[in-house]
Scaffold this motif. Structure first.
Motif, mmCIF file in Angstrom:
data_model
loop_
_atom_site.group_PDB
_atom_site.id
_atom_site.type_symbol
_atom_site.label_atom_id
_atom_site.label_comp_id
_atom_site.label_asym_id
_atom_site.label_seq_id
_atom_site.Cartn_x
_atom_site.Cartn_y
_atom_site.Cartn_z
ATOM 1 N N PHE A 55 0.818 -1.214 0.000
ATOM 2 C CA PHE A 55 0.000 0.000 0.000
ATOM 3 C C PHE A 55 0.852 1.265 0.000
ATOM 4 O O PHE A 55 0.428 2.297 -0.536
ATOM 5 N N GLN A 56 2.060 1.184 0.561
ATOM 6 C CA GLN A 56 2.954 2.340 0.463
ATOM 7 C C GLN A 56 3.282 2.635 -1.002
ATOM 8 O O GLN A 56 3.277 3.793 -1.441
ATOM 9 N N ARG A 57 3.557 1.567 -1.778
ATOM 10 C CA ARG A 57 3.870 1.751 -3.198
ATOM 11 C C ARG A 57 2.636 2.214 -3.976
ATOM 12 O O ARG A 57 2.732 3.072 -4.858
ATOM 13 N N VAL A 58 1.469 1.679 -3.655
ATOM 14 C CA VAL A 58 0.220 2.102 -4.301
ATOM 15 C C VAL A 58 -0.007 3.597 -4.085
ATOM 16 O O VAL A 58 -0.370 4.329 -5.011
ATOM 17 N N ARG A 59 0.227 4.068 -2.856
ATOM 18 C CA ARG A 59 0.057 5.495 -2.553
ATOM 19 C C ARG A 59 1.003 6.344 -3.404
ATOM 20 O O ARG A 59 0.612 7.390 -3.934
ATOM 21 N N GLU A 60 2.249 5.903 -3.546
ATOM 22 C CA GLU A 60 3.227 6.628 -4.371
ATOM 23 C C GLU A 60 2.766 6.723 -5.821
ATOM 24 O O GLU A 60 2.876 7.777 -6.457
ATOM 25 N N ILE A 61 2.260 5.602 -6.341
ATOM 26 C CA ILE A 61 1.814 5.571 -7.740
ATOM 27 C C ILE A 61 0.612 6.492 -7.931
ATOM 28 O O ILE A 61 0.551 7.266 -8.903
ATOM 29 N N CYS A 62 -0.351 6.431 -7.005
ATOM 30 C CA CYS A 62 -1.521 7.314 -7.101
ATOM 31 C C CYS A 62 -1.095 8.787 -7.084
ATOM 32 O O CYS A 62 -1.595 9.602 -7.876
ATOM 33 N N ASP A 63 -0.153 9.125 -6.197
ATOM 34 C CA ASP A 63 0.324 10.507 -6.116
ATOM 35 C C ASP A 63 1.018 10.930 -7.410
ATOM 36 O O ASP A 63 0.854 12.058 -7.881
ATOM 37 N N ALA A 64 1.802 10.018 -7.991
ATOM 38 C CA ALA A 64 2.569 10.351 -9.194
ATOM 39 C C ALA A 64 1.669 10.668 -10.384
ATOM 40 O O ALA A 64 2.040 11.476 -11.248
ATOM 41 N N TYR A 65 0.501 10.045 -10.431
ATOM 42 C CA TYR A 65 -0.378 10.220 -11.592
ATOM 43 C C TYR A 65 -1.678 10.958 -11.268
ATOM 44 O O TYR A 65 -2.610 10.939 -12.050
ATOM 45 N N ASP A 66 -1.708 11.623 -10.076
ATOM 46 C CA ASP A 66 -2.862 12.432 -9.705
ATOM 47 C C ASP A 66 -4.148 11.592 -9.696
ATOM 48 O O ASP A 66 -5.172 11.957 -10.273
ATOM 49 N N VAL A 67 -4.046 10.431 -9.047
ATOM 50 C CA VAL A 67 -5.160 9.480 -8.938
ATOM 51 C C VAL A 67 -5.540 9.366 -7.464
ATOM 52 O O VAL A 67 -4.666 9.253 -6.594
ATOM 53 N N LEU A 68 -6.828 9.402 -7.161
ATOM 54 C CA LEU A 68 -7.286 9.259 -5.778
ATOM 55 C C LEU A 68 -7.176 7.802 -5.328
ATOM 56 O O LEU A 68 -7.416 6.883 -6.109
ATOM 57 N N LEU A 69 -6.851 7.597 -4.059
ATOM 58 C CA LEU A 69 -6.833 6.258 -3.458
ATOM 59 C C LEU A 69 -8.060 6.117 -2.555
ATOM 60 O O LEU A 69 -8.231 6.888 -1.601
ATOM 61 N N ILE A 70 -8.902 5.143 -2.904
ATOM 62 C CA ILE A 70 -10.091 4.836 -2.099
ATOM 63 C C ILE A 70 -9.859 3.495 -1.424
ATOM 64 O O ILE A 70 -9.545 2.507 -2.099
ATOM 65 N N VAL A 71 -9.997 3.425 -0.106
ATOM 66 C CA VAL A 71 -9.906 2.130 0.572
ATOM 67 C C VAL A 71 -11.301 1.693 1.026
ATOM 68 O O VAL A 71 -12.065 2.475 1.591
#
Length: 453
Positions: free
Chosen positions: A229-245
């Motif tokens: 999930f740390q890596r998922v958060r980085e990827i979402c931030d890099a591409y301006d994508v929201l993370l919904i859990v």
């Protein structure tokens, strides 16, 4: 007596061919039927009951609020119960999440989060962003929008023509790694696949990524490895994508923390919560949003173009407050962590059975996966319905467990979920596991006699 053969019973049951005993009352971790049978609620219904059945504190809160006002519409009034519960949840949620939108169902809450994400993108001038990426071997709800996000072939097949196409990626499922890796050789390929999917779809078209912190119904308490999930958060931030859990199952202490995502120190943009919020005493769910999302909609459209009749229901909110009071006063989230370890340790003994492939979990949220061959991890044929056989046999022994199938590939795979109330004792855990041990042993022997092993 309750049966599909009873001409006076007009209920449309989920399974009209099945016999359902009639529940009479609940006490602690038990449900007692009208015949006097006392069942251990080993899965909290559907991973719902956290504080146990028959709470007097909840009853008093219910009556007190009903004496004042039981219903107001969210477009017309706010209430003390709604404001206090929102404040409590904001205090429990990951950093930055502080605006709570109340609802009365899990699928409803998931679709609310998707619409909230979409309106946020439009109101900030990024109207091209509309796609939501989710994962295979996931479950997000039964309404058509939530089902489109769910990655479970068996649940989707009847309704496929009605379901909007949404992009999916492989799950973080170490026992059945989609990339053929073992944990010691893992490069978090399952997380990296999110970046590939965003690039294939086009970052300017992707609004959000949604995932369960621990996969529940479709794969049986699948816990991702640290770093995912740390890596998922980085990827979402890099591409301006929201993370919904999706914390419908894992929220409010089920995994031994306030929320499942807290195990990895990650703050999402939207958090969907939670069966355990009201412990089954009322339908109460919510979406907890970041201040940024709230502010953008407030300054953009000025109103969230969405609503449900029972959003912000004062009676439900008062019940939710009483449940959170009970959890806090009795230290039940810490107890979930401690008893969860007791449960996982006790379940390890089941691995001696030839059909038990994997045992996993986090807090009082555990899964047992069944296989035809331990070496190859080959699942049983779906028609054998191993998960149903084990669940029905356990029920006959007065233990309720939650069955699931399709974890291996959407169709094949059998597992059960265990998620008892947080008040469960060591002796009660031992009794649960003893019943399971007996049941799995019986069914293993029968399968060998049938030549199915």
């Amino acid at each position: 007596m309750c049966s599909h053969h009873d001409p006076n019973d007009h209920v449309f049951y989920r399974n009209p061919t099945k016999y359902y005993p009639q529940a009479d009352r609940g006490e602690g971790i038990y449900i007692i039927d009208t015949q006097g049978k006392r069942y251990i609620d080993g899965c909290g219904g559907a991973v719902v009951v956290s504080i146990g059945h028959g709470s007097h504190k909840v009853r008093e809160a219910m009556l007190e609020q009903a004496d004042k006002v039981a219903f107001t519409h969210g477009s017309q009034f706010t209430t003390r119960a709604a404001r206090e519960l929102a404040a409590r949840l904001a205090g429990m949620a990951p950093e930055g999440l502080n605006r709570v939108y109340f609802l009365s169902g899990g699928s409803e809450a998931i679709e609310t989060s998707i619409k909230m994400a979409r309106q946020y993108q439009v109101d900030r001038g990024r109207g091209g962003k509309y796609k939501v990426i989710s994962r295979w071997s996931s479950y997000h709800g039964n309404t058509l929008g939530a089902l489109a996000l769910s990655g479970h072939t068996g649940r989707r097949k009847y309704y496929q023509p009605l379901i909007q196409h949404t992009p999916h990626i492989g799950p973080a499922y170490c026992y059945r790694c989609p990339f053929g890796r073992t944990p010691d050789a893992c490069g978090l390929e399952c997380a990296e696949e999110l970046e590939k999917a965003i690039l294939y779809e086009g970052p300017d078209s992707v609004s959000a990524f949604i995932a369960e912190p621990v996969v529940g119904a479709t794969a049986g308490a699948v816990v991702p490895r640290d770093g995912y999930f740390q890596r998922v958060r980085e990827i979402c931030d890099a591409y301006d994508v929201l993370l919904i859990v999706d914390e419908v199952m894992t929220g409010v202490g089920r995994t031994g923390r306030n929320f499942g995502i807290d195990h990895w120190g990650v703050a999402p943009d939207l958090l969907v919560c939670a069966k355990g919020l009201a412990s089954g005493y009322t339908p109460l769910f919510c979406v907890i949003a970041s201040e940024e999302i709230h502010r953008t909609i407030q300054e953009g459209s000025g109103a969230f173009v969405h609503g449900h009749t029972y959003s912000q229901n004062p009676l439900s909110c008062a019940i939710g407050l009483a449940v959170l009071d009970t959890i806090q006063e009795e230290g039940l989230i810490q107890r979930s962590a401690e008893m969860g370890q007791v449960l996982l340790d006790a379940l390890q003994g089941l691995s001696s059975h030839p059909i038990v492939g994997d045992i996993r979990g986090l807090g009082l949220f555990a899964g047992v996966e069944f296989v035809r061959d331990k070496q190859t991890k080959a699942p049983f044929a779906p028609g054998q319905k191993i998960h149903a056989r084990i669940t029905e046999r356990a029920f006959a022994h007065e233990l309720i467990v939650y069955p699931g199938s399709g974890g291996a590939d959407g169709v094949h795979g059998d597992h059960i979920l265990l998620a008892p109330p947080f008040i469960i004792t060591r002796d009660q855990i031992a009794e649960m596991v003893d019943i399971l041990d007996r049941v799995i042993g019986e069914i293993s022997a029968e399968l060998q006699e049938e030549g199915a092993l």
